[in-house]
Design a protein around this motif. Sequence first.
Motif, PDB file in Angstrom:
ATOM      1  N   ALA A 495       0.862  -1.183   0.000  1.00 46.61           N
ATOM      2  CA  ALA A 495       0.000   0.000   0.000  1.00 46.61           C
ATOM      3  C   ALA A 495       0.894   1.227   0.000  1.00 46.61           C
ATOM      4  CB  ALA A 495      -0.928   0.011   1.218  1.00 46.61           C
ATOM      5  N   THR A 496       0.340   2.393  -0.319  1.00 49.36           N
ATOM      6  CA  THR A 496       1.073   3.654  -0.230  1.00 49.36           C
ATOM      7  C   THR A 496       0.202   4.667   0.495  1.00 49.36           C
ATOM      8  OG1 THR A 496       0.236   4.416  -2.375  1.00 49.36           O
ATOM      9  CG2 THR A 496       2.328   3.225  -2.374  1.00 49.36           C
ATOM     10  N   ASP A 497       0.837   5.653   1.161  1.00 50.56           N
ATOM     11  CA  ASP A 497       0.064   6.675   1.868  1.00 50.56           C
ATOM     12  C   ASP A 497       0.179   8.019   1.158  1.00 50.56           C
ATOM     13  OD1 ASP A 497       2.502   7.792   2.540  1.00 50.56           O
ATOM     14  OD2 ASP A 497       2.457   7.151   4.631  1.00 50.56           O
ATOM     15  N   GLY A 498      -0.377   9.067   1.778  1.00 48.10           N
ATOM     16  CA  GLY A 498      -0.426  10.385   1.161  1.00 48.10           C
ATOM     17  C   GLY A 498       0.923  11.046   0.992  1.00 48.10           C
ATOM     18  N   GLN A 499       1.972  10.530   1.663  1.00 44.84           N
ATOM     19  CA  GLN A 499       3.307  11.099   1.556  1.00 44.84           C
ATOM     20  C   GLN A 499       4.213  10.257   0.670  1.00 44.84           C
ATOM     21  OE1 GLN A 499       3.749  14.153   2.834  1.00 44.84           O
ATOM     22  NE2 GLN A 499       1.571  13.868   3.228  1.00 44.84           N
ATOM     23  N   CYS A 500       3.627   9.394  -0.147  1.00 47.44           N
ATOM     24  CA  CYS A 500       4.356   8.512  -1.064  1.00 47.44           C
ATOM     25  C   CYS A 500       5.183   7.457  -0.331  1.00 47.44           C
ATOM     26  CB  CYS A 500       5.267   9.306  -2.013  1.00 47.44           C
ATOM     27  SG  CYS A 500       4.368  10.306  -3.219  1.00 47.44           S
ATOM     28  N   HIS A 501       4.890   7.231   0.960  1.00 48.06           N
ATOM     29  CA  HIS A 501       5.537   6.118   1.643  1.00 48.06           C
ATOM     30  C   HIS A 501       4.998   4.800   1.082  1.00 48.06           C
ATOM     31  CE1 HIS A 501       5.833   9.122   5.171  1.00 48.06           C
ATOM     32  NE2 HIS A 501       6.979   9.108   4.507  1.00 48.06           N
ATOM     33  N   ILE A 502       5.868   3.799   0.991  1.00 50.95           N
ATOM     34  CA  ILE A 502       5.468   2.469   0.522  1.00 50.95           C
ATOM     35  C   ILE A 502       5.435   1.540   1.727  1.00 50.95           C
ATOM     36  CG2 ILE A 502       6.010   0.578  -1.065  1.00 50.95           C
ATOM     37  CD1 ILE A 502       7.750   2.631  -2.628  1.00 50.95           C
ATOM     38  N   LEU A 503       4.298   0.902   1.956  1.00 52.72           N
ATOM     39  CA  LEU A 503       4.132  -0.003   3.089  1.00 52.72           C
ATOM     40  C   LEU A 503       4.110  -1.436   2.573  1.00 52.72           C
ATOM     41  CD1 LEU A 503       2.364   2.761   3.709  1.00 52.72           C
ATOM     42  CD2 LEU A 503       1.957   1.573   5.839  1.00 52.72           C
ATOM     43  N   VAL A 504       4.995  -2.276   3.124  1.00 49.57           N
ATOM     44  CA  VAL A 504       5.165  -3.648   2.656  1.00 49.57           C
ATOM     45  C   VAL A 504       5.005  -4.600   3.833  1.00 49.57           C
ATOM     46  CG1 VAL A 504       6.660  -5.250   1.410  1.00 49.57           C
ATOM     47  CG2 VAL A 504       6.865  -2.783   1.001  1.00 49.57           C
ATOM     48  N   THR A 505       4.112  -5.571   3.730  1.00 51.39           N
ATOM     49  CA  THR A 505       3.978  -6.555   4.806  1.00 51.39           C
ATOM     50  C   THR A 505       5.129  -7.556   4.724  1.00 51.39           C
ATOM     51  OG1 THR A 505       2.588  -8.006   3.452  1.00 51.39           O
ATOM     52  CG2 THR A 505       1.470  -6.365   4.798  1.00 51.39           C
ATOM     53  N   ASP A 506       5.759  -7.819   5.858  1.00 54.13           N
ATOM     54  CA  ASP A 506       6.845  -8.804   5.987  1.00 54.13           C
ATOM     55  C   ASP A 506       6.251 -10.003   6.729  1.00 54.13           C
ATOM     56  OD1 ASP A 506       9.139 -10.239   6.412  1.00 54.13           O
ATOM     57  OD2 ASP A 506      10.277  -8.595   7.309  1.00 54.13           O
ATOM     58  N   TYR A 507       5.749 -10.966   5.984  1.00 54.68           N
ATOM     59  CA  TYR A 507       4.915 -12.036   6.514  1.00 54.68           C
ATOM     60  C   TYR A 507       5.573 -12.796   7.659  1.00 54.68           C
ATOM     61  CZ  TYR A 507       2.166 -16.374   6.547  1.00 54.68           C
ATOM     62  OH  TYR A 507       1.425 -17.449   6.927  1.00 54.68           O
ATOM     63  N   PHE A 508       6.707 -13.427   7.399  1.00 57.94           N
ATOM     64  CA  PHE A 508       7.312 -14.318   8.395  1.00 57.94           C
ATOM     65  C   PHE A 508       7.850 -13.579   9.622  1.00 57.94           C
ATOM     66  CE2 PHE A 508       7.814 -17.248   4.663  1.00 57.94           C
ATOM     67  CZ  PHE A 508       6.975 -18.239   5.152  1.00 57.94           C
ATOM     68  N   ASN A 509       8.176 -12.283   9.475  1.00 55.63           N
ATOM     69  CA  ASN A 509       8.712 -11.518  10.602  1.00 55.63           C
ATOM     70  C   ASN A 509       7.644 -10.690  11.311  1.00 55.63           C
ATOM     71  OD1 ASN A 509      11.729 -12.042  10.515  1.00 55.63           O
ATOM     72  ND2 ASN A 509      11.372 -11.388   8.390  1.00 55.63           N
ATOM     73  N   SER A 510       6.376 -10.868  10.925  1.00 51.27           N
ATOM     74  CA  SER A 510       5.229 -10.230  11.596  1.00 51.27           C
ATOM     75  C   SER A 510       5.403  -8.722  11.765  1.00 51.27           C
ATOM     76  CB  SER A 510       4.986 -10.887  12.966  1.00 51.27           C
ATOM     77  OG  SER A 510       4.572 -12.226  12.804  1.00 51.27           O
ATOM     78  N   ARG A 511       5.699  -8.073  10.638  1.00 47.94           N
ATOM     79  CA  ARG A 511       5.863  -6.613  10.687  1.00 47.94           C
ATOM     80  C   ARG A 511       5.566  -6.014   9.318  1.00 47.94           C
ATOM     81  NH1 ARG A 511      12.507  -6.400  11.411  1.00 47.94           N
ATOM     82  NH2 ARG A 511      13.041  -7.320   9.392  1.00 47.94           N
ATOM     83  N   VAL A 512       5.490  -4.691   9.287  1.00 47.64           N
ATOM     84  CA  VAL A 512       5.267  -3.951   8.047  1.00 47.64           C
ATOM     85  C   VAL A 512       6.405  -2.953   7.885  1.00 47.64           C
ATOM     86  CG1 VAL A 512       3.750  -2.374   6.799  1.00 47.64           C
ATOM     87  CG2 VAL A 512       2.762  -4.211   8.170  1.00 47.64           C
ATOM     88  N   HIS A 513       7.077  -2.993   6.738  1.00 47.45           N
ATOM     89  CA  HIS A 513       8.150  -2.049   6.445  1.00 47.45           C
ATOM     90  C   HIS A 513       7.548  -0.752   5.885  1.00 47.45           C
ATOM     91  CE1 HIS A 513      11.505  -5.217   6.331  1.00 47.45           C
ATOM     92  NE2 HIS A 513      10.387  -5.896   6.544  1.00 47.45           N
ATOM     93  N   VAL A 514       8.061   0.386   6.329  1.00 52.13           N
ATOM     94  CA  VAL A 514       7.657   1.687   5.793  1.00 52.13           C
ATOM     95  C   VAL A 514       8.861   2.269   5.057  1.00 52.13           C
ATOM     96  CG1 VAL A 514       6.753   3.988   6.282  1.00 52.13           C
ATOM     97  CG2 VAL A 514       6.043   2.045   7.691  1.00 52.13           C
ATOM     98  N   LEU A 515       8.746   2.405   3.734  1.00 43.60           N
ATOM     99  CA  LEU A 515       9.830   2.929   2.900  1.00 43.60           C
ATOM    100  C   LEU A 515       9.465   4.314   2.393  1.00 43.60           C
ATOM    101  CD1 LEU A 515      10.286  -0.203   0.559  1.00 43.60           C
ATOM    102  CD2 LEU A 515      11.168   0.091   2.882  1.00 43.60           C
ATOM    103  N   ASP A 516      10.493   5.128   2.101  1.00 41.99           N
ATOM    104  CA  ASP A 516      10.196   6.369   1.392  1.00 41.99           C
ATOM    105  C   ASP A 516      10.071   6.060  -0.097  1.00 41.99           C
ATOM    106  OD1 ASP A 516      12.737   6.231   0.267  1.00 41.99           O
ATOM    107  OD2 ASP A 516      13.575   7.853   1.451  1.00 41.99           O
TER     108      ASP A 516
END
Length: 560
Positions: A495-516
Amino acid sequence: MACDCSTTWVSIPEQCDLCDEPTFCRCSECQIKLCRSCSKEHHSQESTHNIAPYLTDKGEIKSTSVSCRIHFDKMCELFCQDCEAPVCQECITTGQHNYHELKNTQDLLHEKKKTIERDTKEMENVLETELINIRKRLGVLVSTSSSKYEDLEEIVVQHGKKWHDAVEKVIETYVSEIQQMKTGEKDTLRQLTMEIVNLIYNTERSVKLNKEMLKVFEAEKILKYKTKADDIRSKIPEINVPNPSFTEFEVAESKIVHENFGVLKTKVMSIDDDRRNSRELHVVQTFLEHSFPKLMEKMTLLSSIETALSAVYSLSCMENGELWVHGTDNSIMRIDRNHRKLERIKTMSFDGNVGITLKQEGELVYTDFEDRSVNILKKSQTHAVIRLSGWKPRDVCATLEGDLLVSMSSDDEKTAKIVKYRNTKALKEYHHDLRGRPLFPTGDTALHVTENRNWDVCVAVSSAQVVIVLNGLGAVRFKYSDKSGKKEFRPMGLATDGQCHILVTDYFNSRVHVLDKDGELLRNIEGHGIYLPLSVSVCNYDTIYIGDSTGKIKQIQHLK
C-alpha cells in the motif's frame, strides 16, 4: 496609594523552591519555581535561561505581567509594535524605541485575546468546514471529469464518420485538443486537492495550537500572536471548471473541410493566476514544505477489528471506515468496525486468489482468479469488465487516473506480467524492462501491485523476496529486499500513503516495512498484536489497516 481593583496579580499559594517566599516565576530550563528575589539571583547566575510567569498545574496564568528581558527586575507596561517586544520604562529611556508605536500591555493583551478567540472560531467553524467541502467537491470533480470529456470525444468521432478520408486529420486534431484539456484539468484538480488537504491539516493544527495557547495563556506568546485565518483564507481557491462543448456543422460539399466540420471550445482548466505571483508562490511552497504530515515517533493502535475470518488475504478501506475483506472462503465481505457483515459477494476463487481495490468513486473492483475476470460492483450488481484468455488475474489497483493495474499469471503459471487498462482497453504491459529483459523471475507469478502517488508502479514478488518499483515507462527505479529479520523476507501485501511512503507486509517476521518513495527504510511497524501480516491498506492519508493470519485487522495511525 490606593489599590487598583484591576491589578493583574492573584494570590499564589505555591512557595519558591529555594526559599519560603511566594512564587513569582519559573525557570523553564531548571524547572524550578522562584520568588522575586531568587529570580534576580538566578538570572544573574544563569543569564541565558528562560524565566517566565508561573502557571498552575491546570494551565491558569498567575500573572498577566511580563518581566523585561533586558532589565530583569522591571516589569513591562508597554509593548513595542515595531520591535514586537514588551518594553519597560528603562528600555524607553535608552531611546531605542523613539518614534516607535507603543501600546499598553494590558490593553493589547485583551485585544490579542479577542483576536485569537475570533480567529479560532472562524477557522474552526467556517474555514475548516469550507475547506472540507471544497475537498469533497474536488473529489467528485476528479472522479467525474473523465466522463464528460469521453462523451465529448465520442461526439467528435461520430460526427467524423459522416465525412470521408479527407476529414481524418481534422478529427485527430480535435481529439488531441480534448485529451490535452482532460489531462490539464485532471492535473489541476489533483494539484488543488493536495493543496486543500494540506490547508485542512494546517488549519486543524492552528486551531489546536490556538486552543492550547488560550488554555495556557502565556502573555508574551499571546502578545506576539499574528492572525492566521487571513493567510488561510487567502489560499482558498475559487474553483472554476470549464464546461467544454462541441458545436456540429452540417456536412457540406466543400473543400474547406476544417471550416465546416465544427467548433470546439478549447479552454484548459488552470489555477487562478492572481494567486500565483512570486511572493505568494514562495509562501505556498514554504507552507507545503512545513505542513505535510510527518511520521509519528510513537504509533497509535486505534482499534483491533474482528472479521470472523481465519485470515485476511486482501482488504481495502472506505472513507466511512467500512472495509472490504477477502479471506479463505470464496467470497468478499463488506464489514464495519464492529465486525458486522453488511454485504457479501460470492467468487469462484478462495485462499487469497482475489485482489481488492476501490476506485475514486468508491466502487469496488476485484479479481477472480478462477473465473479469469476483473469485476466491478455498481449499485449492488457485479459486472465483469475484463475477461482474460491464457492468463488469470491475481491482484488489481485503481490508479490516480482512474485506470486499473492488473497483475496476472499465465495458465502454466511460469510467467507473470502487469497490464494497465483503461476501461476494457489494454494501454501498457509491464513485462520486460527497457532493454527487453524480463522484469519478474520465471515461476514467480504471485504479484501484488499498487500505484504510488508519484505514479510509480510498486510490485511485491513474494517468492522472490523482493519489491520492484517501476516508473511510468516501465524502467526499474529500485528493488527492495531485507535481510535484517530473523526469518526470510516475504512481501505479501502493498500500500502507499499520502506522503508517497510504501508499506510492505513482511509475513514471516510479523511486521510492516515503511519505505520512502526512493526505497529507503524509514521504520518497521511491529507489535500491536500483528501476527503474520498478509494485507495492508491506507485510509484518509494517515491511518493504516493491517490484515493478518489471525483474521484480525489492526487500525494504526502512523502520521501526525
